[in-house]
Design a protein around this motif. Structure first.
Motif, PDB file in Angstrom:
ATOM      1  N   LYS A  69       0.909  -1.129   0.082  1.00 18.44           N
ATOM      2  CA  LYS A  69       0.111   0.033   0.015  1.00 18.44           C
ATOM      3  C   LYS A  69       0.895   1.116  -0.145  1.00 18.44           C
ATOM      4  O   LYS A  69       1.867   1.569   0.877  1.00 18.44           O
ATOM      5  CB  LYS A  69      -1.046  -0.001   1.252  1.00 18.44           C
ATOM      6  N   VAL A  70       0.596   1.940  -1.181  1.00 24.53           N
ATOM      7  CA  VAL A  70       1.768   3.231  -1.273  1.00 24.53           C
ATOM      8  C   VAL A  70       0.784   4.391  -0.700  1.00 24.53           C
ATOM      9  O   VAL A  70      -0.462   4.381  -1.332  1.00 24.53           O
ATOM     10  CB  VAL A  70       2.084   3.328  -2.781  1.00 24.53           C
ATOM     11  N   VAL A  71       1.387   5.262   0.024  1.00 24.88           N
ATOM     12  CA  VAL A  71       0.489   6.539   0.458  1.00 24.88           C
ATOM     13  C   VAL A  71       1.507   7.645  -0.078  1.00 24.88           C
ATOM     14  O   VAL A  71       2.619   7.641   0.416  1.00 24.88           O
ATOM     15  CB  VAL A  71       0.099   6.617   1.902  1.00 24.88           C
ATOM     16  N   THR A  72       0.995   8.828  -0.669  1.00 24.91           N
ATOM     17  CA  THR A  72       1.534   9.887  -0.967  1.00 24.91           C
ATOM     18  C   THR A  72       0.733  11.017  -0.144  1.00 24.91           C
ATOM     19  O   THR A  72      -0.203  10.689   0.253  1.00 24.91           O
ATOM     20  CB  THR A  72       1.467  10.343  -2.638  1.00 24.91           C
ATOM     21  N   ILE A  73       1.596  12.055  -0.404  1.00 23.53           N
ATOM     22  CA  ILE A  73       0.985  13.391   0.453  1.00 23.53           C
ATOM     23  C   ILE A  73      -0.518  13.619  -0.182  1.00 23.53           C
ATOM     24  O   ILE A  73      -1.208  14.227   0.633  1.00 23.53           O
ATOM     25  CB  ILE A  73       1.862  14.538  -0.050  1.00 23.53           C
ATOM     26  N   GLU A  74      -0.794  13.044  -1.221  1.00 25.09           N
ATOM     27  CA  GLU A  74      -2.281  13.238  -1.636  1.00 25.09           C
ATOM     28  C   GLU A  74      -3.132  12.445  -1.052  1.00 25.09           C
ATOM     29  O   GLU A  74      -4.322  12.713  -1.102  1.00 25.09           O
ATOM     30  CB  GLU A  74      -2.248  13.410  -3.372  1.00 25.09           C
ATOM     31  N   GLY A  75      -2.781  11.410  -0.459  1.00 22.73           N
ATOM     32  CA  GLY A  75      -3.527  10.399   0.224  1.00 22.73           C
ATOM     33  C   GLY A  75      -3.599  10.553   1.714  1.00 22.73           C
ATOM     34  O   GLY A  75      -4.405   9.957   2.602  1.00 22.73           O
ATOM     35  N   VAL A  85      -0.478  16.362  11.018  1.00 23.88           N
ATOM     36  CA  VAL A  85       0.731  16.862  10.608  1.00 23.88           C
ATOM     37  C   VAL A  85       0.836  18.040   9.710  1.00 23.88           C
ATOM     38  O   VAL A  85       1.139  19.092   9.628  1.00 23.88           O
ATOM     39  CB  VAL A  85       1.614  15.751  10.425  1.00 23.88           C
ATOM     40  N   GLN A  86      -0.464  17.845   8.685  1.00 23.52           N
ATOM     41  CA  GLN A  86      -0.569  18.801   7.704  1.00 23.52           C
ATOM     42  C   GLN A  86      -0.966  20.250   8.351  1.00 23.52           C
ATOM     43  O   GLN A  86      -0.461  21.231   8.007  1.00 23.52           O
ATOM     44  CB  GLN A  86      -1.469  18.385   6.588  1.00 23.52           C
ATOM     45  N   PRO A  95       6.606  25.920   5.628  1.00 19.73           N
ATOM     46  CA  PRO A  95       7.002  26.204   4.433  1.00 19.73           C
ATOM     47  C   PRO A  95       7.699  27.289   4.112  1.00 19.73           C
ATOM     48  O   PRO A  95       6.999  28.382   4.366  1.00 19.73           O
ATOM     49  CB  PRO A  95       5.815  25.662   3.411  1.00 19.73           C
ATOM     50  N   GLN A  96       8.853  27.369   3.459  1.00 19.45           N
ATOM     51  CA  GLN A  96       9.237  28.619   2.551  1.00 19.45           C
ATOM     52  C   GLN A  96       8.892  28.493   1.150  1.00 19.45           C
ATOM     53  O   GLN A  96       7.856  28.659   0.619  1.00 19.45           O
ATOM     54  CB  GLN A  96      10.583  29.009   3.119  1.00 19.45           C
ATOM     55  N   CYS A  97      10.069  27.975   0.526  1.00 16.93           N
ATOM     56  CA  CYS A  97       9.647  27.655  -1.158  1.00 16.93           C
ATOM     57  C   CYS A  97       8.605  26.468  -0.923  1.00 16.93           C
ATOM     58  O   CYS A  97       7.918  26.137  -1.979  1.00 16.93           O
ATOM     59  CB  CYS A  97      10.947  27.303  -1.854  1.00 16.93           C
ATOM     60  N   GLY A  98       8.694  25.530  -0.034  1.00 11.77           N
ATOM     61  CA  GLY A  98       7.654  24.591  -0.233  1.00 11.77           C
ATOM     62  C   GLY A  98       8.118  23.264  -0.913  1.00 11.77           C
ATOM     63  O   GLY A  98       7.547  22.032  -0.670  1.00 11.77           O
ATOM     64  N   TYR A  99       9.241  23.334  -1.585  1.00  9.19           N
ATOM     65  CA  TYR A  99       9.545  22.066  -2.356  1.00  9.19           C
ATOM     66  C   TYR A  99       9.910  21.034  -1.673  1.00  9.19           C
ATOM     67  O   TYR A  99       9.518  20.035  -2.002  1.00  9.19           O
ATOM     68  CB  TYR A  99      10.930  22.516  -3.022  1.00  9.19           C
ATOM     69  N   CYS A 100      10.461  20.868  -0.467  1.00 10.15           N
ATOM     70  CA  CYS A 100      10.716  19.857   0.204  1.00 10.15           C
ATOM     71  C   CYS A 100       9.745  19.323   1.157  1.00 10.15           C
ATOM     72  O   CYS A 100       9.878  18.300   1.722  1.00 10.15           O
ATOM     73  CB  CYS A 100      12.045  20.138   1.075  1.00 10.15           C
ATOM     74  N   GLN A 101       8.522  20.072   1.296  1.00  9.96           N
ATOM     75  CA  GLN A 101       7.705  19.990   2.172  1.00  9.96           C
ATOM     76  C   GLN A 101       6.893  18.440   2.352  1.00  9.96           C
ATOM     77  O   GLN A 101       6.596  17.968   3.164  1.00  9.96           O
ATOM     78  CB  GLN A 101       6.967  21.270   2.708  1.00  9.96           C
ATOM     79  N   SER A 102       6.510  18.105   1.094  1.00  5.87           N
ATOM     80  CA  SER A 102       5.633  16.860   1.100  1.00  5.87           C
ATOM     81  C   SER A 102       6.573  15.828   1.895  1.00  5.87           C
ATOM     82  O   SER A 102       5.911  14.996   2.247  1.00  5.87           O
ATOM     83  CB  SER A 102       5.157  16.665  -0.253  1.00  5.87           C
ATOM     84  N   GLY A 103       7.804  15.814   1.291  1.00  4.47           N
ATOM     85  CA  GLY A 103       8.602  14.681   1.690  1.00  4.47           C
ATOM     86  C   GLY A 103       8.981  14.844   3.284  1.00  4.47           C
ATOM     87  O   GLY A 103       8.948  13.788   3.942  1.00  4.47           O
ATOM     88  N   GLN A 104       9.000  16.121   3.659  1.00  3.20           N
ATOM     89  CA  GLN A 104       9.307  16.191   5.065  1.00  3.20           C
ATOM     90  C   GLN A 104       7.745  15.902   6.116  1.00  3.20           C
ATOM     91  O   GLN A 104       8.227  15.169   6.954  1.00  3.20           O
ATOM     92  CB  GLN A 104       9.323  17.962   5.282  1.00  3.20           C
ATOM     93  N   ILE A 105       6.736  16.126   5.338  1.00  2.00           N
ATOM     94  CA  ILE A 105       5.411  15.688   6.036  1.00  2.00           C
ATOM     95  C   ILE A 105       5.329  14.073   6.064  1.00  2.00           C
ATOM     96  O   ILE A 105       4.922  13.777   7.042  1.00  2.00           O
ATOM     97  CB  ILE A 105       4.240  16.480   5.613  1.00  2.00           C
ATOM     98  N   MET A 106       5.592  13.620   5.111  1.00  2.00           N
ATOM     99  CA  MET A 106       5.683  12.187   5.034  1.00  2.00           C
ATOM    100  C   MET A 106       6.626  11.545   6.104  1.00  2.00           C
ATOM    101  O   MET A 106       6.196  10.410   6.755  1.00  2.00           O
ATOM    102  CB  MET A 106       5.917  11.652   3.567  1.00  2.00           C
ATOM    103  N   ALA A 107       7.825  12.017   6.201  1.00  5.95           N
ATOM    104  CA  ALA A 107       8.910  11.739   7.250  1.00  5.95           C
ATOM    105  C   ALA A 107       8.105  11.838   8.362  1.00  5.95           C
ATOM    106  O   ALA A 107       8.438  11.121   9.363  1.00  5.95           O
ATOM    107  CB  ALA A 107      10.258  12.332   6.808  1.00  5.95           C
TER     108      ALA A 107
END
Ligand code: FES
Ligand code: FES
Length: 149
Positions: A69-75, A85-86, A95-107
């Motif tokens: 079962k894969v879960v991404t930020i969209e899930g 957490v969101q 977030p500042q530029c936000g680029y890293c943040q979906s990965g940070q949230i999943m971690a």
């Protein structure tokens, strides 16, 4: 043809089994919330969950995800409600530029699943994702806030 379960839905994908999961998520399934940063499992921008384990999808073959079962930020949000957490990320203006943040949230979600009340040291040790904007202090604050939520 491979069947991938992503965010609770099955998707048929017809790609080389060695294709990185990140490519398939973005290019074949259209889930672009997961980002490409380094491509070599260093930065964590591409982090998703595979059977609940935070996984750097740029360096994980799609064939390895079959039957999981894969879960991404969209899930993460369920029934229209953000994951705590969101919400903590928003409340703490992380977030500042936000680029890293979906990965940070999943971690961070995986960290809190395994350790619901982490100390600063736990966070520093386990949050190894890189943020070029230097949001590490806000990330730490948001994780503590989510732990209390
Ligand atoms: S893009 Fe996967 S870890 Fe950097
Ligand atoms: S918010 Fe810009 S790289 Fe993390």
């Amino acid at each position: 043809m491979m069947i991938l379960n992503i965010n609770g839905k099955d998707h048929d994908v017809d790609v080389d089994p060695d294709t990185p999961l990140l490519w398939v998520l973005r290019e074949n399934v259209g889930l672009t919330g997961t980002k490409y940063g380094c491509g070599i499992a260093q930065c964590g921008a591409c982090t998703v969950h595979v059977d609940g384990v935070a996984t750097r999808s740029c360096s994980f073959t799609v064939s390895g995800a079959v039957g999981t079962k894969v879960v991404t930020i969209e899930g993460l949000a369920q029934n229209g409600a953000l994951h705590k957490v969101q919400q903590a990320w928003i409340d703490n203006d992380v977030p500042q530029c936000g680029y890293c943040q979906s990965g940070q949230i999943m971690a961070a979600v995986e960290l809190l699943n395994n350790n619901p009340k982490p100390t600063d040291a736990d966070i520093d040790q386990q949050m190894t994702n890189i943020c070029r904007c230097g949001t590490f202090q806000q990330i730490r604050a948001a994780i503590h806030a989510a732990a209390k939520a």
